[in-house]
Scaffold this active site. Sequence first.
Site, PDB file in Angstrom:
ATOM      1  N   ALA A  49       0.875  -1.176   0.000  1.00 47.91           N
ATOM      2  CA  ALA A  49       0.000   0.000   0.000  1.00 47.91           C
ATOM      3  C   ALA A  49       0.909   1.222   0.000  1.00 47.91           C
ATOM      4  CB  ALA A  49      -0.872  -0.015   1.242  1.00 47.91           C
ATOM      5  N   GLY A  75       0.707  -4.963   0.945  1.00 51.78           N
ATOM      6  CA  GLY A  75      -0.473  -5.006   0.073  1.00 51.78           C
ATOM      7  C   GLY A  75      -0.182  -5.640  -1.286  1.00 51.78           C
ATOM      8  N   GLU A 126      -0.444  -9.239  -0.672  1.00 51.30           N
ATOM      9  CA  GLU A 126      -1.876  -9.486  -0.442  1.00 51.30           C
ATOM     10  C   GLU A 126      -2.667  -9.492  -1.757  1.00 51.30           C
ATOM     11  OE1 GLU A 126      -1.722  -6.369   2.580  1.00 51.30           O
ATOM     12  OE2 GLU A 126      -2.795  -7.737   3.906  1.00 51.30           O
ATOM     13  N   GLU A 183       4.575  -5.247   7.361  1.00 53.79           N
ATOM     14  CA  GLU A 183       3.780  -4.191   8.011  1.00 53.79           C
ATOM     15  C   GLU A 183       4.175  -3.930   9.466  1.00 53.79           C
ATOM     16  OE1 GLU A 183       2.525  -6.475   5.992  1.00 53.79           O
ATOM     17  OE2 GLU A 183       0.982  -5.623   4.701  1.00 53.79           O
TER      18      GLU A 183
END
Length: 255
Positions: free
Chosen positions: A66, A112, A115, A135
């Site tokens: 992200a 992300g 993911e 993270e």
Amino acid sequence: MQIENIQFKQEGAIMYITIDREKQLNALNKKTILELNHVLCLCESDDDIRVLIITGAGSKAFVAGADIKEFANFSKREGTELSRFGHELLFDKIATYTKPVIAAINGYALGGGLELALATQIRIASDNAKMGQPEVSLGVIPGYGGTQRLTQLVGKGKAMELILTGEMISAKEALALGMVNYVVPQEDLLIKAIEMANKIIKNSPRAVRKSIQAINATYGNIGLLKEIELFGSCFGSEEFKEGVSAFLEKRKPNF
Ligand code: CAA
């Protein structure tokens, strides 16, 4: 919608999607997620498209996570919304999609980015790929499904290790764990993805769709909802501020 951060092109029954923010290692900001959702919706209603292949621009990264710069100053409420928005528009959409999505992981797949690959139906990695859920080093947890989908793929023990250490693993290690289906030299990545797509395209689209639904039926969304809540709860804390500042200042965090 003005498309700026992705490229997409259809060839035969395959739609190729490239996430294209190469200078930022293809990090997923809000606009990129909206653009990907837009293309997924277009493909869903087009019967000629039977398989999607998603990759990252350049040879260094699939997606490095992200966009940390975008969420650096988010409050708890904004952090929760970021996660919910991503789940709904992209990650759950891909996981429950009506057509198979193949991730062609051409480099870093972190946070992300991993993911995103975990949400697809099939993952093929190039031999230079590196994967991880870093993270915790930023003071947050995986917020786009990683706590659930990584655990489903590799089991609780290894998922705990990967998420709690935040360490990256090589494509070869990911293959041994069952995180990816195949590892190939980088120049063969798309060739292998296309070969896989063509095997699927020969089959009944309806039966392929129903197979995805049946396989997904094992997994509920309670864990995903919990993840959204816990991800949001990390925002605004001193540890979050330290983790994100350390990344932006290109130094190691001091927790
Ligand atoms: N968000 C925003 N920008 C990012 C980014 C990210 N996730 N990853 C890399 N970038 C940017 C860098 O800030 C840098 O930009 P500038 O040139 O403006 O400084 C550019 O991409 C190139 O990156 P580096 O200089 O860091 O390249 P490197 O080769 O030294 O390191 C890397 C590569 C190891 C992948 C490193 O960039 C890195 O650790 N990136 C962050 C990985 C990460 O923590 N991902 C998780 C994000 S949080 C998340 O995803 C939450 C969630 O689950 C919802």
